[in-house]
Design a protein around this motif. Structure first.
Motif, PDB file in Angstrom:
ATOM      1  N   PHE A 296       0.894  -1.248  -0.018  1.00 38.00           N
ATOM      2  CA  PHE A 296      -0.016   0.022   0.046  1.00 38.00           C
ATOM      3  C   PHE A 296       0.725   1.260  -0.048  1.00 38.00           C
ATOM      4  O   PHE A 296       2.048   1.210   0.504  1.00 38.00           O
ATOM      5  N   GLU A 297       0.513   2.143  -0.716  1.00 35.14           N
ATOM      6  CA  GLU A 297       0.957   3.589  -0.635  1.00 35.14           C
ATOM      7  C   GLU A 297       0.185   4.705   0.099  1.00 35.14           C
ATOM      8  O   GLU A 297      -0.965   4.546  -0.545  1.00 35.14           O
ATOM      9  N   ASN A 298       0.536   5.380   0.588  1.00 37.21           N
ATOM     10  CA  ASN A 298      -0.214   6.682   1.280  1.00 37.21           C
ATOM     11  C   ASN A 298      -0.489   7.627   0.083  1.00 37.21           C
ATOM     12  O   ASN A 298       0.472   8.078  -0.589  1.00 37.21           O
ATOM     13  N   THR A 299      -1.694   8.252   0.215  1.00 40.72           N
ATOM     14  CA  THR A 299      -2.107   9.040  -0.980  1.00 40.72           C
ATOM     15  C   THR A 299      -1.646  10.533  -0.427  1.00 40.72           C
ATOM     16  O   THR A 299      -1.368  11.358  -1.428  1.00 40.72           O
ATOM     17  N   GLN A 300      -1.143  10.604   0.811  1.00 40.04           N
ATOM     18  CA  GLN A 300      -0.571  11.821   1.341  1.00 40.04           C
ATOM     19  C   GLN A 300       0.760  12.028   1.025  1.00 40.04           C
ATOM     20  O   GLN A 300       1.630  11.039   1.564  1.00 40.04           O
ATOM     21  N   ALA A 301       1.427  13.223   0.515  1.00 36.85           N
ATOM     22  CA  ALA A 301       2.819  13.131   0.107  1.00 36.85           C
ATOM     23  C   ALA A 301       3.803  13.112   1.185  1.00 36.85           C
ATOM     24  O   ALA A 301       4.890  12.718   1.426  1.00 36.85           O
ATOM     25  N   ASP A 302       3.182  13.649   2.593  1.00 34.35           N
ATOM     26  CA  ASP A 302       3.818  13.754   3.743  1.00 34.35           C
ATOM     27  C   ASP A 302       3.813  12.272   4.626  1.00 34.35           C
ATOM     28  O   ASP A 302       4.319  12.400   5.659  1.00 34.35           O
ATOM     29  N   GLY A 303       3.230  11.488   3.956  1.00 31.38           N
ATOM     30  CA  GLY A 303       2.919  10.325   4.702  1.00 31.38           C
ATOM     31  C   GLY A 303       2.084  10.271   6.045  1.00 31.38           C
ATOM     32  O   GLY A 303       1.914   9.332   6.622  1.00 31.38           O
ATOM     33  N   GLY A 304       1.130  11.195   5.999  1.00 27.04           N
ATOM     34  CA  GLY A 304       0.239  11.376   7.064  1.00 27.04           C
ATOM     35  C   GLY A 304      -1.197  11.185   6.868  1.00 27.04           C
ATOM     36  O   GLY A 304      -1.659  10.449   5.857  1.00 27.04           O
ATOM     37  N   TYR A 305      -2.267  11.677   7.773  1.00 26.51           N
ATOM     38  CA  TYR A 305      -3.626  11.752   7.535  1.00 26.51           C
ATOM     39  C   TYR A 305      -4.118  12.257   6.245  1.00 26.51           C
ATOM     40  O   TYR A 305      -3.451  13.474   5.810  1.00 26.51           O
ATOM     41  N   ALA A 306      -5.332  12.095   5.879  1.00 25.03           N
ATOM     42  CA  ALA A 306      -5.870  12.753   4.695  1.00 25.03           C
ATOM     43  C   ALA A 306      -7.005  13.408   5.284  1.00 25.03           C
ATOM     44  O   ALA A 306      -7.630  13.153   6.136  1.00 25.03           O
ATOM     45  N   PRO A 307      -7.335  14.474   4.532  1.00 25.30           N
ATOM     46  CA  PRO A 307      -8.666  15.390   4.722  1.00 25.30           C
ATOM     47  C   PRO A 307      -9.927  14.348   4.444  1.00 25.30           C
ATOM     48  O   PRO A 307      -9.724  13.511   3.638  1.00 25.30           O
ATOM     49  N   ARG A 308     -11.089  14.366   5.275  1.00 28.87           N
ATOM     50  CA  ARG A 308     -12.062  13.663   4.907  1.00 28.87           C
ATOM     51  C   ARG A 308     -12.553  13.716   3.653  1.00 28.87           C
ATOM     52  O   ARG A 308     -13.049  14.925   3.400  1.00 28.87           O
ATOM     53  N   PRO A 309     -12.594  12.822   2.638  1.00 32.11           N
ATOM     54  CA  PRO A 309     -13.030  12.973   1.392  1.00 32.11           C
ATOM     55  C   PRO A 309     -14.648  13.190   1.345  1.00 32.11           C
ATOM     56  O   PRO A 309     -15.524  12.842   2.117  1.00 32.11           O
TER      57      PRO A 309
END
Length: 260
Positions: free
Chosen positions: A214-227
């Motif tokens: 799996f790859e994180n969709t966030q470039a900083d490797g953190g949490y994502a905003p609620r889609p």
């Protein structure tokens, strides 16, 4: 003259559905397996309306996870891309997502009988033909009933956080679960998790970032905003009322899985 007392209703045989034609308790007989499950059994009262939906709609829109045979998702969802949702509570958020995206099928798994009946009712009243309700252990569904690369997404919203340290091993988002789920996901499929339990969010993020599938969709490797497609759930509202912070995690399945 002594009046006769009404006889007690006959006990339901073990394994027989509570509602004729409805979901079966522990359909795969997995209660004896010593392993992590995708659910925590709960006992709740089923309303008359929920029971009616279970009896009438389960044969058409319900599925018991019995571990017997491979599912044909194309036939089940008329060729739609399919997302697996593990744990849907009372089903309001699931129904809302299905209504907003009729071009995606949702295979929603839970063992909470009132929630199963409620979601079936929401689907019928909303004309949601892209929802199917599965009863049982999602681990068995993934392990024994879903073919490789059959899922376009996987959603795990507000799973049990098992807050006590000695119970952390029961949390569903673990390396073994991700290794099991990855081959059933198509390359690029999105794994979306959400939790309002901060320590669990941290553990999820650590486990997912470390997993090679799996790859994180966030470039900083953190949490994502609620889609925008994820509505507020009942559990989320309860957490927000308590001052909890909700974290979303969005990861994609890599194109090539690592060798076993």
């Amino acid at each position: 003259m002594v009046s006769e007392q009404p006889s007690a209703p006959a006990r339901r045989p073990k394994g027989e559905p509570r509602f004729p034609g409805g979901p079966v308790a522990d359909p795969a007989g997995s209660h004896h397996e010593r392993r992590i499950r995708s659910f925590q059994p709960r006992r709740s009262r089923v309303t008359t309306g929920q029971g009616e939906y279970l009896e009438r709609l389960w044969p058409q829109w319900g599925l018991d996870i019995d571990g017997q045979g491979t599912l044909d998702l194309d036939a089940m969802f008329d060729g739609l891309p399919v997302v697996l949702e593990i744990g849907f509570g009372m089903g309001e958020a699931t129904a809302e997502m299905a209504a907003a995206d009729p071009g995606t099928g949702i295979l929603a798994v839970d063992v909470h009988t009132p929630g199963q009946g409620n979601l079936l009712g929401l689907a019928e009243r909303g004309g949601l033909t892209n929802v199917r309700v599965a009863n049982g252990d999602a681990i068995i569904l993934l392990r024994e009933m879903l073919p490789p690369q059959s899922l376009d997404g996987l959603r795990v919203y507000f799973p049990d956080p098992w807050p006590k340290a000695r119970h952390h091993k029961r949390r569903i988002i673990q390396p073994d679960f991700l290794t099991l789920a990855a081959p059933r996901l198509k390359p690029g499929a999105v794994l979306h998790c959400a939790t309002d339990w901060e320590p669990y969010a941290e553990q999820m993020l650590e486990v997912l970032n470390a997993h090679p599938a799996f790859e994180n969709t966030q470039a900083d490797g953190g949490y994502a905003p609620r889609p925008g497609f994820r509505p507020l759930t009942r559990f989320e509202g309860q957490g927000l009322d308590k001052g909890h912070v909700v974290h979303d995690l969005l990861f994609t399945r890599v194109a090539e899985l690592p060798a076993a």
